[in-house]
Scaffold this motif. Structure first.
Motif, PDB file in Angstrom:
ATOM      1  N   ILE A 199       0.742  -1.112  -0.085  1.00 46.21           N
ATOM      2  CA  ILE A 199       0.062  -0.050  -0.005  1.00 46.21           C
ATOM      3  C   ILE A 199       0.861   1.192   0.120  1.00 46.21           C
ATOM      4  N   ARG A 200       0.323   2.264  -0.695  1.00 48.52           N
ATOM      5  CA  ARG A 200       0.947   3.618  -0.699  1.00 48.52           C
ATOM      6  C   ARG A 200       1.017   4.188   0.650  1.00 48.52           C
ATOM      7  N   ASN A 201       1.998   5.137   0.943  1.00 48.24           N
ATOM      8  CA  ASN A 201       2.079   5.589   2.271  1.00 48.24           C
ATOM      9  C   ASN A 201       1.042   6.673   2.743  1.00 48.24           C
ATOM     10  N   VAL A 202       0.392   7.113   1.543  1.00 47.77           N
ATOM     11  CA  VAL A 202      -0.992   8.144   1.757  1.00 47.77           C
ATOM     12  C   VAL A 202      -1.947   7.476   0.839  1.00 47.77           C
ATOM     13  N   VAL A 203      -3.194   7.101   1.215  1.00 48.93           N
ATOM     14  CA  VAL A 203      -4.100   7.004   0.401  1.00 48.93           C
ATOM     15  C   VAL A 203      -5.157   7.891   0.545  1.00 48.93           C
ATOM     16  N   ARG A 204      -5.566   8.896  -0.540  1.00 47.01           N
ATOM     17  CA  ARG A 204      -6.420   9.921  -0.385  1.00 47.01           C
ATOM     18  C   ARG A 204      -7.888   9.761  -1.001  1.00 47.01           C
ATOM     19  N   TYR A 205      -8.654  10.634  -0.632  1.00 45.92           N
ATOM     20  CA  TYR A 205     -10.185  10.630  -1.093  1.00 45.92           C
ATOM     21  C   TYR A 205     -10.550   9.310  -0.751  1.00 45.92           C
ATOM     22  N   PHE A 206     -10.322   8.639   0.405  1.00 42.41           N
ATOM     23  CA  PHE A 206     -10.981   7.419   0.819  1.00 42.41           C
ATOM     24  C   PHE A 206     -12.323   7.598   1.238  1.00 42.41           C
ATOM     25  N   PRO A 207     -13.263   6.770   0.853  1.00 42.14           N
ATOM     26  CA  PRO A 207     -14.603   6.940   1.269  1.00 42.14           C
ATOM     27  C   PRO A 207     -14.860   6.840   3.023  1.00 42.14           C
ATOM     28  N   VAL A 208     -15.240   7.475   3.763  1.00 48.07           N
ATOM     29  CA  VAL A 208     -15.562   7.301   5.171  1.00 48.07           C
ATOM     30  C   VAL A 208     -16.992   8.057   5.491  1.00 48.07           C
ATOM     31  N   LYS A 209     -17.690   7.506   6.189  1.00 45.15           N
ATOM     32  CA  LYS A 209     -19.155   7.913   6.739  1.00 45.15           C
ATOM     33  C   LYS A 209     -19.169   9.371   7.156  1.00 45.15           C
ATOM     34  N   LEU A 260      -3.156  -8.155  14.322  1.00 38.83           N
ATOM     35  CA  LEU A 260      -1.900  -7.090  14.602  1.00 38.83           C
ATOM     36  C   LEU A 260      -2.221  -5.615  14.163  1.00 38.83           C
ATOM     37  N   LEU A 261      -3.405  -5.716  13.027  1.00 38.69           N
ATOM     38  CA  LEU A 261      -3.610  -4.416  12.357  1.00 38.69           C
ATOM     39  C   LEU A 261      -4.856  -3.827  13.127  1.00 38.69           C
ATOM     40  N   THR A 262      -4.792  -2.580  13.141  1.00 37.09           N
ATOM     41  CA  THR A 262      -5.433  -1.606  13.628  1.00 37.09           C
ATOM     42  C   THR A 262      -5.548  -0.273  12.948  1.00 37.09           C
ATOM     43  N   VAL A 263      -6.672   0.491  13.105  1.00 41.16           N
ATOM     44  CA  VAL A 263      -6.604   1.935  12.532  1.00 41.16           C
ATOM     45  C   VAL A 263      -6.913   2.914  13.681  1.00 41.16           C
ATOM     46  N   ILE A 264      -5.924   4.156  13.490  1.00 41.03           N
ATOM     47  CA  ILE A 264      -6.048   4.928  14.799  1.00 41.03           C
ATOM     48  C   ILE A 264      -6.482   6.360  14.153  1.00 41.03           C
ATOM     49  N   LYS A 265      -7.344   6.942  14.568  1.00 39.79           N
ATOM     50  CA  LYS A 265      -7.721   8.396  13.982  1.00 39.79           C
ATOM     51  C   LYS A 265      -6.711   9.229  14.661  1.00 39.79           C
ATOM     52  N   ASN A 266      -6.175  10.515  13.902  1.00 44.68           N
ATOM     53  CA  ASN A 266      -5.419  11.349  14.231  1.00 44.68           C
ATOM     54  C   ASN A 266      -5.706  12.760  13.598  1.00 44.68           C
ATOM     55  N   LYS A 267      -6.407  13.491  14.291  1.00 43.39           N
ATOM     56  CA  LYS A 267      -7.099  14.888  13.693  1.00 43.39           C
ATOM     57  C   LYS A 267      -7.720  14.411  12.516  1.00 43.39           C
ATOM     58  N   LYS A 268      -7.115  14.845  11.296  1.00 44.86           N
ATOM     59  CA  LYS A 268      -8.103  14.759  10.004  1.00 44.86           C
ATOM     60  C   LYS A 268      -7.754  13.382   9.319  1.00 44.86           C
ATOM     61  N   THR A 269      -6.922  12.480   9.625  1.00 48.88           N
ATOM     62  CA  THR A 269      -6.518  11.302   9.002  1.00 48.88           C
ATOM     63  C   THR A 269      -6.769  10.237   9.978  1.00 48.88           C
ATOM     64  N   TYR A 270      -6.580   9.014   9.250  1.00 46.86           N
ATOM     65  CA  TYR A 270      -6.570   7.692   9.987  1.00 46.86           C
ATOM     66  C   TYR A 270      -5.467   7.035   9.498  1.00 46.86           C
ATOM     67  N   THR A 271      -4.609   6.451  10.604  1.00 41.20           N
ATOM     68  CA  THR A 271      -3.266   5.761  10.189  1.00 41.20           C
ATOM     69  C   THR A 271      -3.556   4.276  10.468  1.00 41.20           C
ATOM     70  N   ILE A 272      -3.018   3.325   9.557  1.00 43.69           N
ATOM     71  CA  ILE A 272      -3.375   1.815   9.537  1.00 43.69           C
ATOM     72  C   ILE A 272      -2.055   1.502  10.314  1.00 43.69           C
ATOM     73  N   HIS A 273      -2.186   0.607  11.307  1.00 43.43           N
ATOM     74  CA  HIS A 273      -0.811   0.144  11.842  1.00 43.43           C
ATOM     75  C   HIS A 273      -0.936  -1.512  11.721  1.00 43.43           C
ATOM     76  N   TYR A 274       0.202  -2.117  11.888  1.00 41.14           N
ATOM     77  CA  TYR A 274       0.539  -3.326  11.557  1.00 41.14           C
ATOM     78  C   TYR A 274       1.318  -3.665  12.691  1.00 41.14           C
ATOM     79  N   LYS A 301       3.767   1.426  11.034  1.00 36.53           N
ATOM     80  CA  LYS A 301       2.838   2.295  10.195  1.00 36.53           C
ATOM     81  C   LYS A 301       2.792   1.975   8.978  1.00 36.53           C
ATOM     82  N   LEU A 302       1.576   1.500   8.399  1.00 36.88           N
ATOM     83  CA  LEU A 302       1.574   1.152   6.984  1.00 36.88           C
ATOM     84  C   LEU A 302       1.031   2.322   6.131  1.00 36.88           C
ATOM     85  N   ALA A 303       0.353   3.122   6.334  1.00 32.75           N
ATOM     86  CA  ALA A 303      -0.388   4.000   5.552  1.00 32.75           C
ATOM     87  C   ALA A 303      -1.244   4.962   6.270  1.00 32.75           C
ATOM     88  N   ARG A 304      -1.284   6.145   5.883  1.00 30.68           N
ATOM     89  CA  ARG A 304      -2.145   7.090   6.255  1.00 30.68           C
ATOM     90  C   ARG A 304      -3.439   7.327   5.129  1.00 30.68           C
TER      91      ARG A 304
END
Length: 249
Positions: free
Chosen positions: A82-92, A105-119, A123-126
């Motif tokens: 996966i790319r370091n940044v995935v833009r315009y990703f559909p979110v509710k 081992l995978l989780t997603v953490i919200k940080n201000k205006k982005t979500y970071t995928i951790h393995y 850090k895999l991607a924002r």
């Protein structure tokens, strides 16, 4: 606060196994699994292992067999390249991100205006979100992939060698991310080859995997990924995943 102390003070059986941090991750996992399997053999615990016990095989599992699905399998995001940044990703619109990881081992953490995928600790991607209304839909779409027709459920990753064609549906607007044809309001009804999609819009670093998004007017329905990097035939059966998780604002 260690397992050893807890086991001793509570009369529990336990054993610890450590591997050197100077070893590569694949080697550490390999030696831990060897010790764990031998322990289970001694204790008479039956188990199955669906992969070859070798550092190379373990490295392949760590790197390639990981993904996350979102919103009841509307979206499946492969993570190995996966790319370091995935833009315009559909979110509710309310910012909640419901997801199902292929690994605990995978989780997603919200940080201000982005979500970071951790393995694990990596850090895999924002994810940079595109906040949208979403509608539930049980149906999928009909595609012609390299000349062969498929009924494809949302959340699938399809393999293509040359091109694909999305059969038009008057109730659905189709958007192939990275493909531009100013004459079309919906990008169904035309044959699209890989060379016609801008590489920078791929979700992976190799430029092989692209997004097809489907909308009811401006409301998001679901997504399908097209992978031009694999030669194997399509298996469009949905995969059973781990327990679901949810992030809310």
């Amino acid at each position: 606060k260690t397992l050893t102390y807890y086991a001793i003070t509570n009369g529990k059986s336990a054993f610890g196994h450590e591997t050197s941090k100077s070893l590569a991750v694949k080697d550490r996992v390999y030696y831990k699994l060897l010790a764990l399997e031998e322990h289970m053999n001694i204790m008479g615990i039956e188990f199955e292992r669906p992969f070859e016990m070798s550092p190379k095989s373990i490295q392949n599992i760590i790197d390639n067999d990981i993904y996350i699905t979102f919103y009841d399998d509307k979206i499946k995001l492969p993570l190995s390249q996966i790319r370091n940044v995935v833009r315009y990703f559909p979110v509710k619109k309310d910012g909640s991100l419901e997801y199902t990881p292929s690994s605990p081992l995978l989780t997603v953490i919200k940080n201000k205006k982005t979500y970071t995928i951790h393995y694990g600790n990596k850090k895999l991607a924002r994810i940079k979100p595109d906040f949208l209304d979403m509608v539930a839909s049980e149906f999928g779409v009909k595609l012609k992939i390299d000349g062969e027709d498929f009924e494809v459920p949302f959340g699938s990753i399809i393999n293509a060698q040359n091109d694909f064609y999305i059969y038009p549906n008057k109730a659905v607007r189709t958007n192939v991310i990275g493909y531009v044809n100013k004459k079309l309001k919906s990008e169904a009804g035309v044959t699209i080859a890989k060379k016609e999609i801008a590489k920078r819009f791929s979700v992976d670093k190799k430029g092989k995997i692209y997004r097809i998004e489907f909308y009811d007017k401006k409301k998001f329905i679901g997504m399908i990924m097209v992978d031009f990097g694999k030669s194997k035939k399509n298996d469009l059966s949905l995969t059973k995943n781990m327990g679901k998780k949810e992030i809310k604002t």
